[in-house]
Structures are given as C-alpha cells and as structure tokens.
Design a protein around this motif. Structure first.
Motif, short mmCIF file in Angstrom:
data_model
loop_
_atom_site.label_atom_id
_atom_site.label_comp_id
_atom_site.label_asym_id
_atom_site.label_seq_id
_atom_site.Cartn_x
_atom_site.Cartn_y
_atom_site.Cartn_z
N LEU A 97 -19.14 0.05 4.58
CA LEU A 97 -17.90 -0.15 5.34
C LEU A 97 -16.87 -0.92 4.51
O LEU A 97 -15.69 -0.56 4.49
CB LEU A 97 -18.19 -0.89 6.66
N GLY A 98 -17.35 -1.94 3.80
CA GLY A 98 -16.47 -2.73 2.93
C GLY A 98 -15.82 -1.84 1.87
O GLY A 98 -14.62 -1.93 1.62
N LEU A 99 -16.63 -0.94 1.28
CA LEU A 99 -16.11 -0.04 0.25
C LEU A 99 -15.08 0.93 0.83
O LEU A 99 -14.07 1.22 0.19
CB LEU A 99 -17.27 0.74 -0.39
N VAL A 100 -15.34 1.40 2.06
CA VAL A 100 -14.40 2.33 2.71
C VAL A 100 -13.06 1.62 2.97
O VAL A 100 -11.99 2.17 2.71
CB VAL A 100 -15.00 2.90 4.02
N ILE A 101 -13.14 0.36 3.47
CA ILE A 101 -11.91 -0.41 3.73
C ILE A 101 -11.13 -0.61 2.43
O ILE A 101 -9.93 -0.40 2.37
CB ILE A 101 -12.25 -1.78 4.40
N TRP A 102 -11.86 -0.99 1.36
CA TRP A 102 -11.23 -1.23 0.05
C TRP A 102 -10.55 0.04 -0.47
O TRP A 102 -9.41 0.01 -0.92
CB TRP A 102 -12.30 -1.72 -0.94
N LEU A 103 -11.28 1.17 -0.37
CA LEU A 103 -10.75 2.44 -0.86
C LEU A 103 -9.50 2.84 -0.08
O LEU A 103 -8.52 3.32 -0.66
CB LEU A 103 -11.83 3.52 -0.71
N THR A 104 -9.52 2.62 1.24
CA THR A 104 -8.36 2.95 2.08
C THR A 104 -7.15 2.13 1.64
O THR A 104 -6.06 2.68 1.44
CB THR A 104 -8.69 2.68 3.57
N ILE A 105 -7.36 0.81 1.46
CA ILE A 105 -6.26 -0.07 1.03
C ILE A 105 -5.74 0.37 -0.34
O ILE A 105 -4.53 0.46 -0.57
CB ILE A 105 -6.69 -1.55 1.03
N LEU A 106 -6.69 0.70 -1.24
CA LEU A 106 -6.32 1.10 -2.61
C LEU A 106 -5.47 2.38 -2.60
O LEU A 106 -4.45 2.46 -3.28
CB LEU A 106 -7.59 1.32 -3.44
N LEU A 107 -5.88 3.35 -1.78
CA LEU A 107 -5.15 4.62 -1.73
C LEU A 107 -3.79 4.46 -1.06
O LEU A 107 -2.83 5.10 -1.45
CB LEU A 107 -5.98 5.69 -1.00
N ILE A 108 -3.72 3.57 -0.06
CA ILE A 108 -2.43 3.35 0.61
C ILE A 108 -1.46 2.60 -0.32
O ILE A 108 -0.33 2.99 -0.49
CB ILE A 108 -2.63 2.58 1.95
N LYS A 109 -1.98 1.53 -0.95
CA LYS A 109 -1.12 0.74 -1.86
C LYS A 109 -0.83 1.50 -3.15
O LYS A 109 0.22 1.30 -3.76
CB LYS A 109 -1.76 -0.62 -2.15
N ASP A 110 -1.78 2.30 -3.59
CA ASP A 110 -1.63 3.17 -4.75
C ASP A 110 -0.98 2.47 -5.94
O ASP A 110 0.11 2.87 -6.39
CB ASP A 110 -0.81 4.41 -4.32
#
Lengths: 104, 135
Positions: free
Chosen positions: A78-91
């Motif tokens: 779940l932590g990795l999914v949250i991180w990936l989501t933030i990373l893709l949004i902030k890009d």
C-alpha cells in the motif's frame, strides 16, 4: 511481524534515499516518512501488547505470524502504491507529461 | 480499535500550523559553506515550517498505514458509524480508552522522535555555521 516487516521496509527505503539524496527526484523520502511513522506507531502498539501478554508476546502461533506477515507485506505494498501515485501525479522528470503529449 | 485517530488529529493540526507559519515566514537566512574541495556553497537555514512538515509527514504516513491495518481487522467499515466499536456503548468506552492510552502514546512517541530530529538538524546547522570562514 507487521512491525518487523515495516521496520525493514523503512530501513531499506532510508538506505536508498541516503544513497541518492539530495539529487534524486524519485521522492523516496515519502516512503521513508510513511514506513518510519507506521513503525513508530506499531512499536507503541507492541509495547502495550507486551505489557498485557508478557513473554507470550514473543511466542506467537505460526498462523498468527503468517497472518501478521501477510498484513506487513500488504502495508508495504500500500505504501508503494501511495508513493507511485504521488510520483506519477507530481511527475518530477516530466515523463508522464512527455508521454501524454507525444505525437505518435 | 481507533488509536490512529489521535495521530490523525495531530497531523491535521501540524499541517495547518505548517501552512500558517510558512505564510508568515521571511526569506530564510543564507549561509556560505566551505566545501572539502576548497570552494563555497550557498545554503539556507532550514525554516521551521519545513521542520514541522517532517512531523506531519511522519504522522500522516503512519496513520494512513495504521488505518489500513484497522480495515484489515474489520475495525473500520465503509458504512456509518465507520468504526465498528462505535456501534455499542461498551465497545465505544473501550475504544475511547484505547485512544487515550495507545493513541496518545503513539502521538507522543512520534513527536519525541521529531524533537530528536530537530536537535540533530540544529547541531548539523550549527556545525556548518562554525566551519563558515570569516569573509
């Protein structure tokens, strides 16, 4: 087991962050904050549980251990999914933006 | 049961406080740091709002993962009152007791760890200032 899994995840993420900081734009620090925060909170939970169960706390049944480990892995995921989501949004490297506006 | 609510409440307060402090902060003080290669680097003193964000990051991150654990154990449900313990008075009393003991202890320990981080970062900042050559 959940505490141990999260602590190991926190340690690994901190090492990765330290190796690449401050130049890296992968925002591994988000993972560090999440896993360390959860580890501290589960440590408190473990202390209260130890106060209640005493030595029994250190001898969980295999089923309990497996369930806790499964939970720990799910928490890490779940932590990795949250991180990936933030990373893709902030890009930060503009990869998503470049892919979206690519002509072909 | 619902121990994560206490750190979430603290996270909300620290997030709002960090935003307010950030809007009132002046330009951070710039330091000229001597590097090992003999050159100089310009560094700014870490503003308090940024340090407060460390605390809110720890609290938000931990609380979200802890909330997931409560979902896993069926203590949070997607229908009202969302916390299964809030359904009957005896469970609610136990939940409040857990919040006031485990929940508060979690918030306190996270804050203590953050204070430790502040101390270390202050030492690092002071050391950087000490090594600053007279210009």
């Amino acid at each position: 087991m959940t505490l141990l899994t999260t602590v190991f995840a926190a340690i690994i993420c901190t090492i990765i962050w330290y190796k690449n900081a401050p130049k890296s734009e992968m925002r591994v620090d988000i993972l560090c904050w999440m896993y360390w925060g959860a580890s501290i909170m589960w440590l408190v939970d473990a202390i209260f549980e130890y106060a209640e169960l005493q030595a029994e706390y250190f001898t969980p049944s295999p089923v309990e251990m497996l369930n806790d480990f499964y939970l720990g892995l799910s928490v890490v995921a779940l932590g990795l999914v949250i991180w990936l989501t933030i990373l893709l949004i902030k890009d930060p490297n503009g990869v998503v933006k470049a892919s979206l506006f690519k002509n072909n | 049961m619902a121990c994560f609510i206490v750190p979430i409440a603290e996270a909300i307060v620290t997030t709002v406080a960090a935003k307010v402090i950030q809007s009132k902060e002046k330009e951070p003080e710039a330091l000229k740091i001597a590097t090992e290669t003999g050159g100089f680097e310009r560094e700014t003193k870490i503003p308090f709002s940024r340090k407060l964000k460390w605390l809110s990051n720890l609290l938000w991150g931990g609380s979200v993962l802890l909330a997931f654990e409560h979902v896993w154990h069926g203590e949070i449900v997607p229908w009202f009152p969302f916390l299964t313990a809030a359904g009957n008075p005896s469970d609610a009393a136990e939940m409040l007791h857990e919040m006031s003991t485990v929940g508060v202890a979690m918030s306190v320990l996270v804050t203590v760890v953050w204070i430790g981080m502040l101390v270390v970062s202050n030492i690092i900042e002071k050391r950087a200032l000490k090594h600053q050559p007279a210009v």
